[in-house]
Design a protein around this motif. Structure first.
Motif, mmCIF file in Angstrom:
data_model
loop_
_atom_site.group_PDB
_atom_site.id
_atom_site.type_symbol
_atom_site.label_atom_id
_atom_site.label_comp_id
_atom_site.label_asym_id
_atom_site.label_seq_id
_atom_site.Cartn_x
_atom_site.Cartn_y
_atom_site.Cartn_z
ATOM 1 N N LEU A 170 -46.045 32.757 -13.621
ATOM 2 C CA LEU A 170 -46.169 33.798 -12.597
ATOM 3 C C LEU A 170 -45.387 33.432 -11.344
ATOM 4 C CD1 LEU A 170 -49.904 34.937 -12.736
ATOM 5 C CD2 LEU A 170 -47.883 36.273 -13.285
ATOM 6 N N ALA A 171 -45.456 32.158 -10.955
ATOM 7 C CA ALA A 171 -44.736 31.715 -9.767
ATOM 8 C C ALA A 171 -43.230 31.832 -9.969
ATOM 9 C CB ALA A 171 -45.111 30.274 -9.434
ATOM 10 N N LYS A 172 -42.746 31.472 -11.146
ATOM 11 C CA LYS A 172 -41.311 31.596 -11.424
ATOM 12 C C LYS A 172 -40.873 33.060 -11.397
ATOM 13 C CE LYS A 172 -40.527 27.427 -14.112
ATOM 14 N NZ LYS A 172 -40.134 26.879 -15.424
ATOM 15 N N ARG A 173 -41.720 33.925 -11.964
ATOM 16 C CA ARG A 173 -41.369 35.349 -11.974
ATOM 17 C C ARG A 173 -41.340 35.905 -10.554
ATOM 18 N NH1 ARG A 173 -45.420 38.936 -14.678
ATOM 19 N NH2 ARG A 173 -45.969 39.484 -12.575
ATOM 20 N N CYS A 174 -42.309 35.501 -9.726
ATOM 21 C CA CYS A 174 -42.323 35.937 -8.327
ATOM 22 C C CYS A 174 -41.061 35.474 -7.607
ATOM 23 C CB CYS A 174 -43.549 35.387 -7.601
ATOM 24 S SG CYS A 174 -45.102 36.102 -8.123
ATOM 25 N N SER A 175 -40.679 34.234 -7.854
ATOM 26 C CA SER A 175 -39.490 33.683 -7.206
ATOM 27 C C SER A 175 -38.235 34.409 -7.662
ATOM 28 C CB SER A 175 -39.356 32.197 -7.503
ATOM 29 O OG SER A 175 -40.450 31.499 -6.988
ATOM 30 N N ARG A 176 -38.149 34.662 -8.971
ATOM 31 C CA ARG A 176 -36.975 35.358 -9.494
ATOM 32 C C ARG A 176 -36.837 36.762 -8.899
ATOM 33 N NH1 ARG A 176 -38.221 34.146 -14.829
ATOM 34 N NH2 ARG A 176 -37.496 32.030 -14.917
ATOM 35 N N GLU A 177 -37.951 37.469 -8.817
ATOM 36 C CA GLU A 177 -37.916 38.810 -8.226
ATOM 37 C C GLU A 177 -37.500 38.743 -6.760
ATOM 38 O OE1 GLU A 177 -41.538 40.956 -8.853
ATOM 39 O OE2 GLU A 177 -41.504 40.611 -11.010
ATOM 40 N N GLY A 178 -37.980 37.732 -6.056
ATOM 41 C CA GLY A 178 -37.609 37.566 -4.656
ATOM 42 C C GLY A 178 -36.140 37.270 -4.485
ATOM 43 N N THR B 169 -40.837 40.006 -0.667
ATOM 44 C CA THR B 169 -40.990 40.331 -2.088
ATOM 45 C C THR B 169 -41.869 39.310 -2.794
ATOM 46 O OG1 THR B 169 -38.809 41.347 -2.076
ATOM 47 C CG2 THR B 169 -39.740 40.804 -4.221
ATOM 48 N N ILE B 170 -41.652 38.032 -2.507
ATOM 49 C CA ILE B 170 -42.461 36.985 -3.133
ATOM 50 C C ILE B 170 -43.923 37.133 -2.728
ATOM 51 C CG2 ILE B 170 -42.908 34.503 -3.164
ATOM 52 C CD1 ILE B 170 -39.850 34.135 -3.014
ATOM 53 N N LEU B 171 -44.172 37.380 -1.454
ATOM 54 C CA LEU B 171 -45.560 37.539 -1.001
ATOM 55 C C LEU B 171 -46.214 38.774 -1.604
ATOM 56 C CD1 LEU B 171 -45.248 36.524 2.746
ATOM 57 C CD2 LEU B 171 -46.292 35.229 0.893
ATOM 58 N N ALA B 172 -45.470 39.870 -1.682
ATOM 59 C CA ALA B 172 -46.037 41.090 -2.259
ATOM 60 C C ALA B 172 -46.339 40.918 -3.746
ATOM 61 C CB ALA B 172 -45.069 42.254 -2.061
ATOM 62 N N THR B 173 -45.445 40.256 -4.462
ATOM 63 C CA THR B 173 -45.672 40.033 -5.888
ATOM 64 C C THR B 173 -46.843 39.090 -6.112
ATOM 65 O OG1 THR B 173 -43.295 40.293 -6.217
ATOM 66 C CG2 THR B 173 -44.541 39.383 -8.040
ATOM 67 N N ALA B 174 -46.926 38.041 -5.296
ATOM 68 C CA ALA B 174 -48.045 37.108 -5.432
ATOM 69 C C ALA B 174 -49.365 37.790 -5.095
ATOM 70 C CB ALA B 174 -47.830 35.909 -4.519
ATOM 71 N N LYS C 94 -50.023 40.999 -5.419
ATOM 72 C CA LYS C 94 -50.318 41.918 -6.509
ATOM 73 C C LYS C 94 -50.875 41.161 -7.711
ATOM 74 C CE LYS C 94 -46.997 43.362 -8.974
ATOM 75 N NZ LYS C 94 -45.790 43.958 -9.526
ATOM 76 N N ASN C 95 -50.279 40.018 -8.037
ATOM 77 C CA ASN C 95 -50.757 39.229 -9.179
ATOM 78 C C ASN C 95 -52.134 38.642 -8.912
ATOM 79 O OD1 ASN C 95 -48.534 39.715 -10.760
ATOM 80 N ND2 ASN C 95 -47.413 37.953 -9.988
ATOM 81 N N SER C 96 -52.396 38.255 -7.677
ATOM 82 C CA SER C 96 -53.701 37.659 -7.393
ATOM 83 C C SER C 96 -54.807 38.702 -7.509
ATOM 84 C CB SER C 96 -53.723 37.022 -6.001
ATOM 85 O OG SER C 96 -53.670 38.000 -4.992
ATOM 86 N N PHE C 97 -54.550 39.939 -7.140
ATOM 87 C CA PHE C 97 -55.555 40.985 -7.282
ATOM 88 C C PHE C 97 -55.788 41.309 -8.741
ATOM 89 C CE2 PHE C 97 -54.473 42.576 -2.824
ATOM 90 C CZ PHE C 97 -55.512 41.871 -2.287
ATOM 91 N N HIS C 98 -54.735 41.338 -9.543
ATOM 92 C CA HIS C 98 -54.885 41.640 -10.961
ATOM 93 C C HIS C 98 -55.506 40.481 -11.724
ATOM 94 C CE1 HIS C 98 -52.956 45.486 -10.848
ATOM 95 N NE2 HIS C 98 -51.873 44.990 -10.286
ATOM 96 N N GLN C 99 -55.216 39.252 -11.328
ATOM 97 C CA GLN C 99 -55.727 38.096 -12.049
ATOM 98 C C GLN C 99 -57.163 37.762 -11.681
ATOM 99 O OE1 GLN C 99 -54.110 36.939 -14.565
ATOM 100 N NE2 GLN C 99 -52.450 38.351 -14.079
ATOM 101 N N GLY C 100 -57.644 38.221 -10.534
ATOM 102 C CA GLY C 100 -59.007 37.902 -10.105
ATOM 103 C C GLY C 100 -60.048 38.363 -11.096
ATOM 104 N N SER C 101 -59.838 39.523 -11.728
ATOM 105 C CA SER C 101 -60.817 40.018 -12.677
ATOM 106 C C SER C 101 -60.782 39.250 -13.988
ATOM 107 C CB SER C 101 -60.564 41.506 -12.931
ATOM 108 O OG SER C 101 -59.272 41.689 -13.469
ATOM 109 N N ASN C 102 -59.655 38.601 -14.319
ATOM 110 C CA ASN C 102 -59.548 37.860 -15.579
ATOM 111 C C ASN C 102 -60.303 36.535 -15.521
ATOM 112 O OD1 ASN C 102 -57.978 39.861 -16.587
ATOM 113 N ND2 ASN C 102 -56.043 38.804 -16.284
ATOM 114 N N TYR C 103 -60.405 35.905 -14.361
ATOM 115 C CA TYR C 103 -61.025 34.601 -14.253
ATOM 116 C C TYR C 103 -62.542 34.679 -14.141
ATOM 117 C CZ TYR C 103 -56.433 32.566 -13.649
ATOM 118 O OH TYR C 103 -55.145 32.166 -13.833
ATOM 119 N N GLU C 104 -63.058 35.801 -13.739
ATOM 120 C CA GLU C 104 -64.504 35.939 -13.605
ATOM 121 C C GLU C 104 -65.115 36.136 -14.974
ATOM 122 O OE1 GLU C 104 -65.303 39.062 -10.883
ATOM 123 O OE2 GLU C 104 -64.144 38.145 -9.278
#
Length: 105
Positions: free
Chosen positions: A22-30, A87-92, A94-104
């Motif tokens: 996820l971090a690599k993808r965020c960086s690439r998009e940025g 872009t990196i902050l926005a992608t991160a 977005k991913n943190s909001f989507h991933q929060g439900s997966n870890y619970e």
């Protein structure tokens, strides 16, 4: 998985690699967004800079080619870093909001 059960090393490794992906993808998009912004900023800065050097007597006398290049490259660099960072902050975010439900559990 229950919260009080310890995770196996294999599960920890897969979560770490998933986070790294996820971090690599965020960086690439940025980087892509920053490069596009730098190109646009270069063009948007180069046209008025070159036009002013040809038309304005003060600019013709005081802005040598090095100064012109510095003006254009500064605008491109600023655009790159600002857009890439946003872009990196926005992608991160977005991913943190989507991933929060997966870890619970």
């Amino acid at each position: 998985m229950a919260k009080n059960v310890a995770q196996s090393p294999m599960e920890k490794r897969s979560l770490t690699s998933f986070d790294q992906q996820l971090a690599k993808r965020c960086s690439r998009e940025g980087v892509k967004a920053g490069a596009k912004a730098a190109v646009v900023a270069s063009i948007a800065t180069a046209i008025p800079t070159f036009a002013s050097v040809r038309m304005l007597p003060w600019a013709k006398a005081n802005l040598n080619p090095t100064a012109q290049a510095l003006i254009i490259s500064t605008a491109a660099g600023m655009a790159y870093f600002i857009v890439a960072d946003k872009t990196i902050l926005a992608t991160a975010r977005k991913n943190s909001f989507h991933q929060g439900s997966n870890y619970e559990a």
